[in-house]
Design a protein around this motif. Structure first.
Motif, short mmCIF file in Angstrom:
data_model
loop_
_atom_site.label_atom_id
_atom_site.label_comp_id
_atom_site.label_asym_id
_atom_site.label_seq_id
_atom_site.Cartn_x
_atom_site.Cartn_y
_atom_site.Cartn_z
N VAL A 57 0.86 -1.19 0.00
CA VAL A 57 0.00 0.00 0.00
C VAL A 57 0.90 1.23 0.00
O VAL A 57 1.82 1.35 0.81
N LEU A 58 0.63 2.14 -0.92
CA LEU A 58 1.44 3.35 -1.10
C LEU A 58 0.68 4.55 -0.56
O LEU A 58 -0.53 4.70 -0.80
N TYR A 59 1.37 5.44 0.16
CA TYR A 59 0.68 6.58 0.77
C TYR A 59 1.64 7.77 0.90
O TYR A 59 2.87 7.62 0.85
N GLY A 60 1.06 8.96 1.10
CA GLY A 60 1.86 10.16 1.31
C GLY A 60 0.98 11.31 1.76
O GLY A 60 -0.21 11.37 1.45
N LEU A 61 1.57 12.25 2.49
CA LEU A 61 0.85 13.43 2.99
C LEU A 61 1.85 14.57 3.15
O LEU A 61 2.95 14.36 3.66
N GLY A 62 1.45 15.77 2.69
CA GLY A 62 2.39 16.89 2.79
C GLY A 62 1.74 18.25 2.69
O GLY A 62 0.53 18.37 2.45
N GLY A 63 2.56 19.28 2.88
CA GLY A 63 2.13 20.67 2.76
C GLY A 63 3.21 21.49 2.08
O GLY A 63 4.40 21.16 2.15
N ARG A 64 2.79 22.56 1.43
CA ARG A 64 3.71 23.38 0.65
C ARG A 64 3.30 24.84 0.77
O ARG A 64 2.11 25.16 0.75
N ILE A 65 4.29 25.73 0.88
CA ILE A 65 4.05 27.16 0.95
C ILE A 65 5.03 27.86 0.02
O ILE A 65 6.20 27.48 -0.04
N LYS A 66 4.55 28.87 -0.72
CA LYS A 66 5.44 29.58 -1.64
C LYS A 66 4.90 30.97 -1.94
O LYS A 66 3.70 31.23 -1.84
N ASN A 67 5.84 31.84 -2.29
CA ASN A 67 5.48 33.12 -2.86
C ASN A 67 6.10 33.20 -4.25
O ASN A 67 6.38 32.18 -4.86
N VAL A 68 6.34 34.39 -4.75
CA VAL A 68 6.86 34.52 -6.11
C VAL A 68 8.26 33.92 -6.24
O VAL A 68 8.60 33.29 -7.26
N LYS A 69 9.09 34.04 -5.21
CA LYS A 69 10.50 33.63 -5.31
C LYS A 69 10.85 32.42 -4.45
O LYS A 69 11.62 31.56 -4.87
N TRP A 70 10.32 32.38 -3.23
CA TRP A 70 10.75 31.37 -2.28
C TRP A 70 9.63 30.40 -1.94
O TRP A 70 8.45 30.73 -2.10
N GLY A 71 10.01 29.25 -1.44
CA GLY A 71 9.01 28.30 -1.00
C GLY A 71 9.62 27.20 -0.15
O GLY A 71 10.84 27.04 -0.07
N ALA A 72 8.76 26.45 0.51
CA ALA A 72 9.19 25.32 1.35
C ALA A 72 8.17 24.20 1.23
O ALA A 72 6.98 24.44 0.99
N ASP A 73 8.65 22.98 1.40
CA ASP A 73 7.80 21.79 1.29
C ASP A 73 8.15 20.84 2.41
O ASP A 73 9.32 20.63 2.74
#
Length: 294
Positions: free
Chosen positions: A221-237
């Motif tokens: 069984v394959l699974y995943g969960l995440g969140g991401r935030i970004k603006n015009v130049k920078w971002g994080a995951d």
């Protein structure tokens, strides 16, 4: 004359067989080789008993296809007790039309260095425990099912094929067996004045062929969960992903990933750290460069 020729051929074959057995005598004694079975039957095709790129967990889908089109490259360093691995991963993503996208990826080069404990734990056959390898080619097709609906999340369906193109199966670097996976990916976007936020998840099925006579395929069984935030130049995951097989404690990898990235026009620079559990006992540091086209 014919008898002499036949005798010479038998002598050469006997010498060749003896030389092979002598070269691997340490392995034959250590792993109790029966003198008949191929060495593959003594390998453990599980993510926790192979190299870090042998049975990777597919990453969840998180972006609009328009922003994914391009070439992606990663310099990867993997560390665990008794092993160092350096590799280069390349991928290509292309949106064929409004509903279908294609992706191809592989580890184009890998250098590994393991100690004797890791070598023997994996039943690897190179006595020195180090060398170069080339990874498997993966091919994926993505279908966009729902997009930009006010009530429903974005939904994408993926089918992936793992080819048996990787090298150094004798050192447990790659499996030399085919596999496949399919999953459904969900994504919800929340926009603010400066930043865009995403929550995404993945649920699916992952399978690959083995050399076991009683279990010729491992199903997971394959699974995943995440969140991401970004603006015009920078971002994080930040995300976690994994799969759950049925062989035992070493085929249930769970990987946590943290990434920061910088967007400069069509170019993306990123830095990623990943950490796994017992079934993927590695810490990874990765540098990436991507070029996107439209």
């Amino acid at each position: 004359m014919k008898l002499k020729l036949v005798g010479l051929i038998i002598l050469i074959n006997t010498y060749h067989t003896y030389s092979q057995q002598t070269d691997y005598q340490w392995w034959n004694d250590l792993h109790g080789w029966d003198g008949i079975s191929p060495f593959e039957k003594y390998l453990y095709l599980e993510s926790g008993r192979m190299g870090p790129n042998a049975l990777p967990v597919p990453e969840p889908l998180y972006c609009l296809w328009d922003s994914l089109n391009g070439f992606y490259n990663l310099l990867q360093y993997y560390y665990t007790k008794g092993e160092r691995t350096y590799s280069i991963k390349n991928s290509f993503y292309y949106k064929a039309d409004r509903k279908v996208a294609l992706r191809a990826l592989m580890v184009s080069a890998e250098y590994f260095n393991t100690n004797a404990d890791i070598r023997d734990f994996r039943a690897a056959r190179t006595y020195e425990g180090r060398g170069w390898a080339v990874g498997d080619i993966y091919v994926e097709t993505h279908w966009q099912i729902v997009q930009f609906d006010k009530k429903l999340p974005d939904i994408a369906f993926r089918v992936g094929l793992k080819t048996a193109s990787g090298s150094r199966v004798e050192d447990a670097r790659y499996t030399d067996t085919p596999g496949y996976y399919f999953d459904v990916n969900f994504r919800k976007i929340f926009s603010a004045k400066t930043f865009t936020y995403q929550i995404y998840s993945m649920l699916g099925f992952y399978a690959y062929q083995t050399y076991k006579t009683d279990h010729k395929q491992n199903d997971a069984v394959l699974y995943g969960l995440g969140g991401r935030i970004k603006n015009v130049k920078w971002g994080a995951d930040l995300h976690m992903r994994g799969y759950v097989g049925y062989f035992g404690r070493y085929d249930k990898p769970l990987i946590g990933s943290t990434e920061i990235f910088y967007v400069l026009g069509k170019n993306i620079l990123l830095f990623r750290i990943e950490k796994g559990n017992t079934s993927w006992p590695f810490t990874s540091f990765q540098l990436g460069y991507s070029y996107r086209f439209y």
